[in-house]
Scaffold this active site. Structure first.
Site, PDB file in Angstrom:
ATOM      1  N   GLU A  66      28.953  79.272 -61.501  1.00  0.00           N
ATOM      2  CA  GLU A  66      28.309  77.648 -61.575  1.00  0.00           C
ATOM      3  C   GLU A  66      27.424  77.373 -59.972  1.00  0.00           C
ATOM      4  OE1 GLU A  66      28.223  73.996 -63.029  1.00  0.00           O
ATOM      5  OE2 GLU A  66      30.005  75.110 -64.075  1.00  0.00           O
ATOM      6  N   GLU A  73      19.552  74.885 -62.505  1.00  0.00           N
ATOM      7  CA  GLU A  73      19.443  73.225 -62.340  1.00  0.00           C
ATOM      8  C   GLU A  73      17.896  72.389 -62.372  1.00  0.00           C
ATOM      9  OE1 GLU A  73      23.269  72.115 -63.689  1.00  0.00           O
ATOM     10  OE2 GLU A  73      23.639  72.412 -65.872  1.00  0.00           O
TER      11      GLU A  73
END
Length: 123
Positions: A66, A73
């Protein structure tokens, strides 16, 4: 030329990254809550040391995935603020990696907790 900074600075930067992820990423917070619940269940059911090790490694993999997804991102958003097929592919692939880790974490959780839960329910 390599940048020189204190070794302890590396830890500080890493903790800043984890803090950033926790503050900005809802899914990371969900994974952390699930990790705490799983650890609580492991303590309640008195899992063996080997099962604890598997559980902790599984938790670490999901949380690390994550955090890596967040880094991908962020880097993609910085380098390609406009929509681009390769930016989408990078972000979707990173998210897919987290999904794979999360799915296998659930499977591992089922394997680790199946016997203790069924024994507890039968009592």
């Amino acid at each position: 030329m390599r940048s020189r900074h204190k070794w302890s600075s590396s830890f500080r930067y890493a903790f800043q990254g984890i803090t950033y992820g926790l503050k900005t990423q809802r899914n990371l917070r969900v994974h952390v809550v699930c990790a705490v619940l799983a650890a609580g269940a492991a303590a309640f059911f008195h899992l063996s040391a080997v099962k604890w090790a598997i559980l902790l490694l599984t938790i670490a993999v999901v949380i690390a995935a994550e955090l890596i997804n967040t880094a991908v991102e962020s880097a993609v958003d910085l380098s390609s603020p406009e929509l681009h097929p390769l930016a989408k592919a990078a972000k979707d692939t990173a998210a897919g990696a987290v999904l794979v880790c999360a799915i296998f974490a659930v499977i591992i959780g089922i394997v680790l907790f199946y016997d203790p839960v069924t024994a507890w329910l039968s009592n």
